[in-house]
Design a protein around this motif. Sequence first.
Motif, PDB file in Angstrom:
ATOM      1  N   TRP A 114     110.359  11.690  38.859  1.00 29.81           N
ATOM      2  CA  TRP A 114     110.684  11.486  37.594  1.00 29.81           C
ATOM      3  C   TRP A 114     111.534  10.191  37.242  1.00 29.81           C
ATOM      4  CZ3 TRP A 114     106.907  13.594  35.641  1.00 29.81           C
ATOM      5  CH2 TRP A 114     106.684  15.188  35.800  1.00 29.81           C
ATOM      6  N   GLU A 115     112.374  10.051  37.971  1.00 22.57           N
ATOM      7  CA  GLU A 115     113.256   8.710  38.035  1.00 22.57           C
ATOM      8  C   GLU A 115     112.490   7.385  38.440  1.00 22.57           C
ATOM      9  OE1 GLU A 115     116.598   6.565  37.462  1.00 22.57           O
ATOM     10  OE2 GLU A 115     116.155   8.469  36.768  1.00 22.57           O
ATOM     11  N   PHE A 116     111.819   7.536  39.437  1.00 29.55           N
ATOM     12  CA  PHE A 116     110.775   6.595  39.770  1.00 29.55           C
ATOM     13  C   PHE A 116     109.818   6.128  38.670  1.00 29.55           C
ATOM     14  CE2 PHE A 116     106.845   4.814  41.518  1.00 29.55           C
ATOM     15  CZ  PHE A 116     107.247   4.119  42.490  1.00 29.55           C
ATOM     16  N   ASP A 117     109.297   7.059  37.868  1.00 31.42           N
ATOM     17  CA  ASP A 117     108.515   6.736  36.756  1.00 31.42           C
ATOM     18  C   ASP A 117     109.378   6.361  35.710  1.00 31.42           C
ATOM     19  OD1 ASP A 117     106.235   7.613  37.992  1.00 31.42           O
ATOM     20  OD2 ASP A 117     106.114   9.639  36.828  1.00 31.42           O
ATOM     21  N   ARG A 118     110.426   6.812  35.546  1.00 31.01           N
ATOM     22  CA  ARG A 118     111.367   6.396  34.326  1.00 31.01           C
ATOM     23  C   ARG A 118     111.704   4.669  34.445  1.00 31.01           C
ATOM     24  NH1 ARG A 118     116.375   5.101  33.109  1.00 31.01           N
ATOM     25  NH2 ARG A 118     117.211   5.641  34.922  1.00 31.01           N
ATOM     26  N   LYS A 119     111.848   4.339  35.557  1.00 31.79           N
ATOM     27  CA  LYS A 119     112.000   2.828  36.063  1.00 31.79           C
ATOM     28  C   LYS A 119     110.751   1.880  36.055  1.00 31.79           C
ATOM     29  CE  LYS A 119     115.897   3.823  38.988  1.00 31.79           C
ATOM     30  NZ  LYS A 119     116.383   3.880  40.535  1.00 31.79           N
ATOM     31  N   MET A 120     109.758   2.559  36.077  1.00 33.87           N
ATOM     32  CA  MET A 120     108.426   1.844  36.416  1.00 33.87           C
ATOM     33  C   MET A 120     108.275   0.896  35.178  1.00 33.87           C
ATOM     34  SD  MET A 120     106.670   1.611  38.975  1.00 33.87           S
ATOM     35  CE  MET A 120     105.473   0.873  38.416  1.00 33.87           C
ATOM     36  N   ILE A 121     108.337   1.115  33.946  1.00 36.61           N
ATOM     37  CA  ILE A 121     107.911   0.106  32.836  1.00 36.61           C
ATOM     38  C   ILE A 121     108.993  -0.825  32.906  1.00 36.61           C
ATOM     39  CG2 ILE A 121     109.373   1.448  31.025  1.00 36.61           C
ATOM     40  CD1 ILE A 121     106.055   0.088  30.156  1.00 36.61           C
ATOM     41  N   HIS A 122     110.080  -0.464  33.211  1.00 35.07           N
ATOM     42  CA  HIS A 122     111.146  -1.754  33.246  1.00 35.07           C
ATOM     43  C   HIS A 122     110.839  -2.708  34.329  1.00 35.07           C
ATOM     44  CE1 HIS A 122     113.429   0.147  30.130  1.00 35.07           C
ATOM     45  NE2 HIS A 122     113.461   1.372  30.772  1.00 35.07           N
ATOM     46  N   GLU A 123     110.602  -2.080  35.344  1.00 31.63           N
ATOM     47  CA  GLU A 123     109.936  -3.133  36.419  1.00 31.63           C
ATOM     48  C   GLU A 123     108.866  -3.913  36.044  1.00 31.63           C
ATOM     49  OE1 GLU A 123     109.428  -1.004  40.244  1.00 31.63           O
ATOM     50  OE2 GLU A 123     111.306   0.018  40.144  1.00 31.63           O
TER      51      GLU A 123
END
Length: 178
Positions: free
Chosen positions: A157-166
């Motif tokens: 979930w944390e990985f997904d949360r960061k994806m859009i920002h990356e």
Amino acid sequence: MQARAPLMIEHRLIERMIAIIKQTLSQIEKEEKIDPVFIDTTVDFIRIYADRTHHGKEEDILFRDLIEKELSEKDRRVMNELIEEHVIGRKITLQLVNANSRYRNGDETALTEISSNLSSLAAFYPKHIEKEDKVFFPAARGYFSEAQDQAMLNEFWEFDRKMIHEKYLSMVEAFEIK
């Protein structure tokens, strides 16, 4: 929810995109042309969603944690096959990008390569997904306690949360370099 659940849910969306690719292949055959923007959008989906988001969770979290475990010979072999298949998917996608660039610049012969690469992706993903869903994920689950599985799910979930920002940080940085 088990950690493998988000991965399997992502597979369902990838399968839907593969169905669209197959429809597009039929269209290419009939019309002998393709919209290069469709290819750009397909590549974006494959690179960001299927590879970076989905395969990213597998490689950066699941496989990372499994490497620390004493896997059976079969499970380690399958994991290594999956890693190799991810590399193959990336190569096909790069070939698709290159063919689309040539097509966009007027090289009509690149349409054959575009079709070939789309066909390769359409053949690749269903087999890859089946291997993960029916063979690897059930076997991998057995190497983790419930607490480890839930910790991995939280990391997903944390990985997904960061994806859009990356994604958009890298886009802005690319523009700044120009």
